[in-house]
Write a protein that holds these residues in place. Sequence first.
Motif, PDB file in Angstrom:
ATOM      1  N   UNK A 141      -9.185 -10.154  -9.590  1.00  0.00           N
ATOM      2  CA  UNK A 141     -10.036  -9.879  -8.634  1.00  0.00           C
ATOM      3  C   UNK A 141      -9.859 -10.412  -7.415  1.00  0.00           C
ATOM      4  N   UNK A 142      -9.539  -9.405  -6.124  1.00  0.00           N
ATOM      5  CA  UNK A 142      -9.223  -9.768  -4.801  1.00  0.00           C
ATOM      6  C   UNK A 142     -10.047  -9.945  -3.796  1.00  0.00           C
ATOM      7  N   UNK A 143     -11.114  -9.102  -4.108  1.00  0.00           N
ATOM      8  CA  UNK A 143     -11.732  -8.880  -2.751  1.00  0.00           C
ATOM      9  C   UNK A 143     -12.856 -10.071  -2.623  1.00  0.00           C
TER      10      UNK A 143
ATOM     11  N   UNK B 298      -8.594 -17.533  -0.518  1.00  0.00           N
ATOM     12  CA  UNK B 298      -7.296 -17.655  -0.954  1.00  0.00           C
ATOM     13  C   UNK B 298      -6.670 -16.256  -1.703  1.00  0.00           C
ATOM     14  N   UNK B 299      -7.495 -15.373  -1.616  1.00  0.00           N
ATOM     15  CA  UNK B 299      -7.090 -13.866  -2.013  1.00  0.00           C
ATOM     16  C   UNK B 299      -7.300 -12.886  -0.781  1.00  0.00           C
ATOM     17  N   UNK B 300      -6.359 -11.793  -1.105  1.00  0.00           N
ATOM     18  CA  UNK B 300      -6.534 -10.558  -0.009  1.00  0.00           C
ATOM     19  C   UNK B 300      -6.115  -9.300  -0.564  1.00  0.00           C
ATOM     20  N   UNK B 301      -6.459  -8.353   0.311  1.00  0.00           N
ATOM     21  CA  UNK B 301      -6.143  -7.042  -0.031  1.00  0.00           C
ATOM     22  C   UNK B 301      -4.557  -6.723  -0.356  1.00  0.00           C
ATOM     23  N   UNK B 302      -3.820  -7.590   0.494  1.00  0.00           N
ATOM     24  CA  UNK B 302      -2.418  -7.535   0.689  1.00  0.00           C
ATOM     25  C   UNK B 302      -1.882  -8.115  -0.632  1.00  0.00           C
ATOM     26  N   UNK B 303      -2.461  -9.043  -1.286  1.00  0.00           N
ATOM     27  CA  UNK B 303      -2.086  -9.671  -2.520  1.00  0.00           C
ATOM     28  C   UNK B 303      -2.403  -8.478  -3.581  1.00  0.00           C
ATOM     29  N   UNK B 304      -3.392  -7.616  -3.675  1.00  0.00           N
ATOM     30  CA  UNK B 304      -3.646  -6.906  -4.371  1.00  0.00           C
ATOM     31  C   UNK B 304      -2.589  -5.598  -4.298  1.00  0.00           C
ATOM     32  N   UNK B 305      -2.457  -5.185  -3.264  1.00  0.00           N
ATOM     33  CA  UNK B 305      -1.184  -4.358  -2.913  1.00  0.00           C
ATOM     34  C   UNK B 305       0.066  -4.622  -3.644  1.00  0.00           C
ATOM     35  N   UNK B 306       0.387  -5.961  -3.455  1.00  0.00           N
ATOM     36  CA  UNK B 306       1.701  -6.413  -3.841  1.00  0.00           C
ATOM     37  C   UNK B 306       1.731  -6.479  -5.230  1.00  0.00           C
ATOM     38  N   UNK B 307       0.638  -6.809  -5.853  1.00  0.00           N
ATOM     39  CA  UNK B 307       0.779  -6.824  -7.535  1.00  0.00           C
ATOM     40  C   UNK B 307       0.724  -5.501  -8.070  1.00  0.00           C
ATOM     41  N   UNK B 308      -0.047  -4.482  -7.396  1.00  0.00           N
ATOM     42  CA  UNK B 308      -0.205  -3.119  -7.614  1.00  0.00           C
ATOM     43  C   UNK B 308       1.264  -2.411  -7.615  1.00  0.00           C
ATOM     44  N   UNK B 309       2.002  -2.789  -6.538  1.00  0.00           N
ATOM     45  CA  UNK B 309       3.240  -2.218  -6.326  1.00  0.00           C
ATOM     46  C   UNK B 309       4.192  -2.547  -7.443  1.00  0.00           C
ATOM     47  N   UNK B 310       4.177  -3.711  -7.862  1.00  0.00           N
ATOM     48  CA  UNK B 310       5.167  -4.177  -8.974  1.00  0.00           C
ATOM     49  C   UNK B 310       4.757  -3.620 -10.061  1.00  0.00           C
ATOM     50  N   UNK B 311       3.477  -3.406 -10.651  1.00  0.00           N
ATOM     51  CA  UNK B 311       3.087  -2.928 -11.854  1.00  0.00           C
ATOM     52  C   UNK B 311       3.297  -1.480 -12.002  1.00  0.00           C
ATOM     53  N   UNK B 312       3.043  -0.739 -10.916  1.00  0.00           N
ATOM     54  CA  UNK B 312       3.590   0.477 -10.831  1.00  0.00           C
ATOM     55  C   UNK B 312       4.998   1.072 -11.191  1.00  0.00           C
TER      56      UNK B 312
END
Length: 417
Positions: free
Chosen positions: A111-113, A117-131
């Motif tokens: 949960x990033x929103x 110490x969490x951000x949208x860019x953190x969520x994007x980085x994880x999503x990119x790897x998992x894709x």
Amino acid sequence: MNAASSAKPFSISKRDVWDAYKRVKANRGAAGVDGQSIAEFDENLALNLYKLWNRLASGSYFPPPVRRVEIPKGDGRTRPLGIPTVADRIAQMVVTRFLQPILDPQFHVDSYGYRPKKSAKDALAVARQRCWQYNWVLDLDIKSFFETLDHGLLMRAVRRHTTCPWALLYIQRWLNAPTQLADGSLIERTAGTPQGGVVSPVLANLYLHYAFDLWMGREFPNIPFERYADDVICHCGNEAQAVRLKDSIERRFATCYLTLHPQKTKIAYCKDDRRRGTYTTVQFDFLGYSFQPRQAKRNGGRVFIGFNPGISVKSAKSIRQTIRSWRFHLRSDLSLDEIAKSVNPFFRGWINYYGVYYRSVLSRVVGHFDSVLSRWAMRKYKHLKRRREKAKSWVYGVKRRQNDLFAHWGIFAKATG
């Protein structure tokens, strides 16, 4: 400021109110239903803060209606945004600062929103790897989430984490506060929390923590996801699994008074060079980025197709609209330095966020500004009047000589994917 008086029924200190005020002022924001700006609130700051503290600590604080404005969306429709008054934002910040340290440690790691110490860019980085690891994505769109979350379920969730009487009292009052429309009429609220309220993000996170995050951990522990507020994507191994997950989430959300948007919720195939097959949907949007097959180069220079994020069509359109809205081609009274000072904060913000992946895509979007400068130059200088190509050459010459004048010029000089 001194500690709260022992005569007050609620232990809210003046320091709590002062610290909340500083946060609200730093965040700025528009005026609420009373029309009072932060600058106007500051004109009698000590008295305004004292009155607010006195009402909060005595239990006599009742929030005014929330001013509703309609924000245009990319599909031509609008999104309702609720704007509390300055004083109400400060009051909400007092409760938010109390709740967040209690709730945040309980929230899911993905949960990033609106979390420290969490951000949208953190969520994007994880999503990119998992894709790259999973072939399929279920892209969830919760229909009108902020307007439909259930007050009873939300308060039950809040009570699981705190028994603080003043926090519970004021959260309930904020949930019940009416909405004021542009014509002055009031709408009673029986569900939802205003998107734009200070306390709304932490309450929304708590609601989906129980409605989605914990439920996913119990029912589908092997399916990873990223959630930023109500924006969620799940990673599946195959299409059948994604379909089953979507059906299960629909049933789960029905018990929580939530609904998936039937058109915007989609199942997408993460197509790249390694993945065979032809599928209708090979793209999805997440947090302003479009994930889709894109051409890229390996270290050795060999070209391949990878499944990667780049600025979305909707975000690109919004940037172009912003650039057009500046109408600098009509401001021949301004100098280049004055224009640069005005627009560079925008460019830096766009580059900082949308330039993380595939800057070459963003460079074509912000490059639209150079044509605006050409039009400005034709109006500014007589020798360029009605000479578009010469004006373009003039802009190019300025860019070559002063590459750092506009924030996007130097950064995108050698933009790559």
